[in-house]
Structure formats: structure tokens, C-alpha cells
Scaffold this motif. Structure first.
Motif, mmCIF file in Angstrom:
data_model
loop_
_atom_site.group_PDB
_atom_site.id
_atom_site.type_symbol
_atom_site.label_atom_id
_atom_site.label_comp_id
_atom_site.label_asym_id
_atom_site.label_seq_id
_atom_site.Cartn_x
_atom_site.Cartn_y
_atom_site.Cartn_z
ATOM 1 N N ALA A 58 0.968 -1.232 0.069
ATOM 2 C CA ALA A 58 0.009 0.024 0.026
ATOM 3 C C ALA A 58 0.732 1.310 0.123
ATOM 4 O O ALA A 58 0.444 2.185 -0.535
ATOM 5 C CB ALA A 58 -1.003 0.132 1.217
ATOM 6 N N ALA A 59 1.879 1.094 0.564
ATOM 7 C CA ALA A 59 3.119 2.373 0.847
ATOM 8 C C ALA A 59 3.779 2.423 -0.509
ATOM 9 O O ALA A 59 4.565 3.411 -0.619
ATOM 10 C CB ALA A 59 3.623 2.309 1.869
ATOM 11 N N GLY A 60 3.818 1.668 -1.423
ATOM 12 C CA GLY A 60 4.340 1.488 -2.884
ATOM 13 C C GLY A 60 6.027 1.190 -2.509
ATOM 14 O O GLY A 60 6.647 1.184 -3.530
ATOM 15 N N HIS A 61 6.097 0.373 -1.566
ATOM 16 C CA HIS A 61 7.617 -0.349 -1.462
ATOM 17 C C HIS A 61 7.176 -1.461 -2.126
ATOM 18 O O HIS A 61 6.338 -2.352 -2.712
ATOM 19 C CB HIS A 61 7.804 -0.663 -0.036
ATOM 20 N N GLU A 62 8.489 -2.102 -2.509
ATOM 21 C CA GLU A 62 8.916 -3.433 -3.350
ATOM 22 C C GLU A 62 8.775 -4.668 -2.224
ATOM 23 O O GLU A 62 9.415 -4.520 -1.067
ATOM 24 C CB GLU A 62 10.125 -3.549 -3.935
ATOM 25 N N VAL A 63 8.271 -5.794 -2.391
ATOM 26 C CA VAL A 63 8.406 -7.029 -1.684
ATOM 27 C C VAL A 63 9.071 -8.107 -2.577
ATOM 28 O O VAL A 63 8.791 -8.418 -3.634
ATOM 29 C CB VAL A 63 6.907 -7.541 -1.309
ATOM 30 N N GLY A 64 10.220 -8.576 -2.188
ATOM 31 C CA GLY A 64 10.937 -9.383 -2.753
ATOM 32 C C GLY A 64 11.065 -10.976 -2.034
ATOM 33 O O GLY A 64 10.728 -10.776 -0.739
ATOM 34 N N VAL A 65 11.260 -11.751 -2.456
ATOM 35 C CA VAL A 65 11.527 -13.112 -2.330
ATOM 36 C C VAL A 65 12.956 -13.132 -1.181
ATOM 37 O O VAL A 65 13.933 -12.607 -1.448
ATOM 38 C CB VAL A 65 11.618 -14.315 -3.074
ATOM 39 N N HIS A 66 12.709 -13.939 -0.076
ATOM 40 C CA HIS A 66 13.746 -14.154 0.846
ATOM 41 C C HIS A 66 13.760 -15.608 1.549
ATOM 42 O O HIS A 66 13.965 -15.879 2.646
ATOM 43 C CB HIS A 66 13.920 -12.986 1.838
ATOM 44 N N GLY A 67 13.476 -16.716 0.757
ATOM 45 C CA GLY A 67 13.225 -17.981 1.046
ATOM 46 C C GLY A 67 11.741 -18.199 1.922
ATOM 47 O O GLY A 67 10.936 -17.343 1.923
ATOM 48 N N TRP A 68 11.747 -19.424 2.297
ATOM 49 C CA TRP A 68 10.669 -19.996 2.719
ATOM 50 C C TRP A 68 10.581 -19.567 4.318
ATOM 51 O O TRP A 68 9.669 -19.026 4.871
ATOM 52 C CB TRP A 68 10.344 -21.372 2.661
ATOM 53 N N ILE A 69 11.345 -20.147 4.859
ATOM 54 C CA ILE A 69 11.782 -20.070 6.403
ATOM 55 C C ILE A 69 13.077 -19.594 6.844
ATOM 56 O O ILE A 69 13.517 -20.184 7.844
ATOM 57 C CB ILE A 69 11.285 -21.563 7.340
ATOM 58 N N HIS A 70 13.675 -18.876 5.884
ATOM 59 C CA HIS A 70 15.009 -18.280 6.044
ATOM 60 C C HIS A 70 16.051 -19.580 5.950
ATOM 61 O O HIS A 70 16.991 -19.735 6.957
ATOM 62 C CB HIS A 70 15.095 -17.515 7.289
ATOM 63 N N GLU A 71 15.650 -20.766 5.148
ATOM 64 C CA GLU A 71 16.518 -21.766 5.233
ATOM 65 C C GLU A 71 17.956 -21.630 4.698
ATOM 66 O O GLU A 71 18.038 -20.604 3.861
ATOM 67 C CB GLU A 71 15.541 -22.985 4.293
ATOM 68 N N ARG A 72 18.638 -22.406 4.983
ATOM 69 C CA ARG A 72 19.886 -22.498 4.353
ATOM 70 C C ARG A 72 20.042 -23.007 2.973
ATOM 71 O O ARG A 72 20.246 -24.199 2.692
ATOM 72 C CB ARG A 72 21.166 -23.107 5.276
ATOM 73 N N ASN A 73 19.892 -22.461 2.025
ATOM 74 C CA ASN A 73 19.402 -23.075 0.448
ATOM 75 C C ASN A 73 21.019 -23.669 0.137
ATOM 76 O O ASN A 73 20.477 -24.639 -0.560
ATOM 77 C CB ASN A 73 19.252 -21.847 -0.368
ATOM 78 N N THR A 74 21.945 -23.476 0.557
ATOM 79 C CA THR A 74 23.198 -24.087 0.129
ATOM 80 C C THR A 74 23.063 -25.525 0.544
ATOM 81 O O THR A 74 24.153 -26.408 0.098
ATOM 82 C CB THR A 74 24.375 -23.456 0.688
ATOM 83 N N LEU A 75 22.483 -25.951 1.595
ATOM 84 C CA LEU A 75 22.242 -27.337 1.879
ATOM 85 C C LEU A 75 20.973 -28.235 1.340
ATOM 86 O O LEU A 75 20.982 -29.238 1.798
ATOM 87 C CB LEU A 75 21.887 -27.371 3.539
ATOM 88 N N LEU A 76 20.254 -27.482 0.497
ATOM 89 C CA LEU A 76 19.252 -28.239 -0.054
ATOM 90 C C LEU A 76 19.364 -28.860 -1.593
ATOM 91 O O LEU A 76 20.353 -28.516 -2.397
ATOM 92 C CB LEU A 76 18.127 -26.963 -0.580
ATOM 93 N N SER A 77 18.535 -29.709 -1.760
ATOM 94 C CA SER A 77 18.631 -30.516 -3.125
ATOM 95 C C SER A 77 17.799 -29.335 -4.089
ATOM 96 O O SER A 77 17.338 -28.503 -3.625
ATOM 97 C CB SER A 77 17.763 -31.660 -3.434
ATOM 98 N N ARG A 78 18.091 -29.534 -5.517
ATOM 99 C CA ARG A 78 17.679 -28.755 -6.425
ATOM 100 C C ARG A 78 16.107 -28.602 -6.258
ATOM 101 O O ARG A 78 15.347 -27.598 -6.241
ATOM 102 C CB ARG A 78 17.821 -28.882 -7.827
ATOM 103 N N ALA A 79 15.444 -29.881 -6.221
ATOM 104 C CA ALA A 79 13.985 -29.917 -6.087
ATOM 105 C C ALA A 79 13.483 -29.298 -4.943
ATOM 106 O O ALA A 79 12.655 -28.395 -4.836
ATOM 107 C CB ALA A 79 13.682 -31.558 -5.864
ATOM 108 N N ASP A 80 14.104 -29.229 -3.704
ATOM 109 C CA ASP A 80 13.736 -28.656 -2.572
ATOM 110 C C ASP A 80 13.798 -27.148 -2.496
ATOM 111 O O ASP A 80 12.966 -26.368 -2.325
ATOM 112 C CB ASP A 80 14.385 -29.009 -1.371
ATOM 113 N N GLU A 81 14.727 -26.620 -3.085
ATOM 114 C CA GLU A 81 15.242 -25.390 -3.187
ATOM 115 C C GLU A 81 14.216 -24.548 -4.284
ATOM 116 O O GLU A 81 13.587 -23.732 -4.031
ATOM 117 C CB GLU A 81 16.742 -24.946 -3.902
ATOM 118 N N ARG A 82 13.932 -25.548 -5.290
ATOM 119 C CA ARG A 82 12.920 -24.895 -6.378
ATOM 120 C C ARG A 82 11.566 -24.810 -5.757
ATOM 121 O O ARG A 82 10.940 -23.763 -5.961
ATOM 122 C CB ARG A 82 12.903 -25.704 -7.596
#
Length: 307
Positions: A118-142
Motif C-alpha cells: 500500500a505504501a508503494g514499497h517492493e516485496v521480494g523473495v527471501h526464502g521460505w523459512i530463512h532456510e540455508r539454501n546451500t544445503l538443499l537439493s535442487r528439487a527442495d530449493e525450487r
């Protein structure tokens, strides 16, 4: 091997025993491509300023299995007290910002996402639960990235075009996931001061990188872990000097000043003034383009001939 690496991505043997092709392949997975600093910024501005917030709130604690009320309350403060305070300050200065939000944070505080939009700010993606994406399989990360996109689109009314990985790092699969899901830009890496195009295995991707830096992040200066040795060690006034110097350098170069803050860290009474003072310093410097990360990514992409 570090705790941030999947066993499958680590070559056998000691690093000093790796053949040249091994370390060249590792280094070449994701690299900085062409510099996308534009010849000019909109409105004759001498510098672009991108203020961002990682609205993590309770998610880092939940990710690590810390569920006691005392730990979760610190994150709740970010949503309950700090975000309204930050939104008021941004409104007072007429500054748009980008908020990178884990999907679980958004689901816990859906009204907050509506307030950003409503205030005109951008909302961007930052993971699901702040997971450590470097530990995930491709399927889970996707899967987690796609679910995060869908959640933020539903709550904000607009599909995000930018991502900041929760660990400020890429797995071997992150860039391919980013490309598959159609992101305009990433803001997680640190190969330059200015925007650049990401390369994957030496090939241009068309993905814009808006680089971050720990120097321009509040957490290294102010973060605390109760049962460990991590304690705040830098007075806010000293941090202000660092960020002013970073901005002044960007101004001299005619480039980008990008800043990352966390509501639960910088939204406190003794720290919110730091952002206010920094914005006053920036505004007093002359023509400045305050823009969201998306706006900057679109501008440099067009000016850089990426389409």
C-alpha cells in the motif's frame, strides 16, 4: 567441507590436491559478467540509492528449531514495533524501499505485506523459512522458492521479480532456479560495488545482480546470540560514519549505494535515528535517485542492453 556445503558438491581429496580443472570449474559456476553501471541515472541524479530490509522476524529462530517465547519475541518485535516505525520514517522522507520477506514471516504477519504494498514499497523473495539454501537439493530449493513466490504474490497482489537468498549465498543450483522461475534480479552476492550481469558457467544469463556487502548490513555490527559469544560491538554513531563513507564513495563514482537493514535489529529506538541521519546526509548531497531494487534493476538492464 564446511557446514554450509552439501557433500555432493565437494570434490574428493584436499583442495591443494585438486586438478586445475576442478578449481576452475568451481570458481566458474557463478561469476560477475559485464558491469551494468549506467551512463546516467534518472532525473539527472548523481547516485542511485537502494534501501532494503530483510524482514526475517521469527524465521531464523524457527529454522534452527529455537521455539521458546523469549527467542521468538525478539523477532515479533520486528513485526510489531519496528516495521511500523520504519514505514513512518520512510514516508516522512519520501523514500521507497525493498522488503525481502521469508514466506513464513509473511504468513505470520500478512497485514505487514499489505502495508508494504500500500505504501508503494517492493516485496521480494527471501526464502521460505530463512532456510540455508546451500544445503538443499535442487528439487527442495525450487519448491521452496516457488512456494515463496506464490505466497508473496497472494499477500501483496503482485508477483515478486527479485530474490535475496536467505544465506546470501548460492547453492550449485540457485542460479538455474532463479533463471527458471523468471527472476529479473538477485541481490545476494558481492563481486562488485555496482550492478552487474550474472554468468553461469561462463555464459551470460541476463539476470541482474545488485550486490550486497556485510559492510552495508546492520547485522555484523549489532547482532547478538544469547548463548554464544556474539555481542554487539560497534556504537551506532560509528556505524553511521561507515555508511556515510560508503555513500560518499558511491556518489563520487556516480554509482549505486545499496543498504541492507533488519527491522528487529535497526528498528530499536537507539538505532532508528541512524537511518534517519543517513537519509538526511544522502538528501543533502544533491540530486539523488531513491529507488527500489526492482526499479534500479530495470534501469540498468535497459541501459546495459539486456532488454
Amino acid at each position: 567441507m564446511t557446514s554450509e556445503q552439501r557433500p555432493s558438491e565437494v570434490p574428493g581429496g584436499e583442495p591443494w590436491q585438486w586438478p586445475e580443472r576442478v578449481w576452475r570449474d568451481l570458481v566458474g559456476r557463478v561469476r560477475a559478467g559485464r558491469d551494468l553501471t549506467p551512463a546516467s541515472w534518472p532525473g539527472g541524479a548523481r547516485v542511485a540509492v537502494a534501501i532494503s530490509f530483510d524482514s526475517d522476524h521469527e524465521t531464523p529462530a524457527l529454522r534452527d528449531g529455537h521455539t521458546t517465547p523469549g527467542v521468538l519475541a525478539a523477532g515479533e518485535y520486528g513485526a510489531r514495533v519496528a516495521v511500523p516505525r520504519i514505514l513512518r520514517l520512510l514516508d516522512e522522507h519520501g523514500v521507497p524501499a525493498s522488503f525481502f520477506v521469508p514466506a513464513v514471516s509473511a504468513l505470520l504477519h500478512p497485514g505487514e505485506i499489505a502495508d508494504y504494498a500500500a505504501a508503494g514499497h517492493e516485496v521480494g523473495v527471501h526464502g521460505w523459512i530463512h532456510e540455508r539454501n546451500t544445503l538443499l537439493s535442487r528439487a527442495d530449493e525450487r519448491d521452496l522458492t516457488l512456494r515463496s513466490l506464490d505466497t508473496l504474490e497472494r499477500l501483496s497482489g503482485r508477483r515478486p521479480v527479485g530474490i535475496r537468498t536467505p544465506s546470501w549465498d548460492f547453492s550449485p543450483d540457485t542460479l538455474s532456479v532463479v533463471r527458471e522461475l523468471g527472476f529479473l534480479y538477485d541481490s545476494s552476492l558481492m563481486a562488485a560495488d555496482e550492478p552487474y550481469e550474472l554468468l553461469e558457467d561462463g555464459e551470460p544469463t541476463g539476470v541482474v545482480e545488485l550486490p550486497v556487502e556485510w559492510i552495508r548490513d546492520d547485522a555484523p555490527y549489532f547482532a547478538m546470540v544469547r548463548y554464544a559469544g556474539l555481542r554487539p560491538y560497534t556504537p551506532p554513531r560509528e556505524v553511521l560514519r561507515v555508511w556515510q563513507d560508503e555513500f560518499d564513495g558511491a556518489l563520487r563514482d556516480g554509482g549505486l549505494f545499496q543498504l541492507t537493514l533488519h527491522p528487529s535489529i535497526s528498528g530499536h529506538r537507539s538505532r532508528i535515528w541512524l537511518l534517519a541521519e543517513l537519509l538526511r546526509h544522502i538528501t543533502a548531497s544533491g540530486p539523488v535517485w531513491f529507488a527500489t531494487h526492482e526499479q534500479i534493476a530495470r534501469h540498468v538492464r535497459t541501459e546495459g542492453g539486456l532488454g
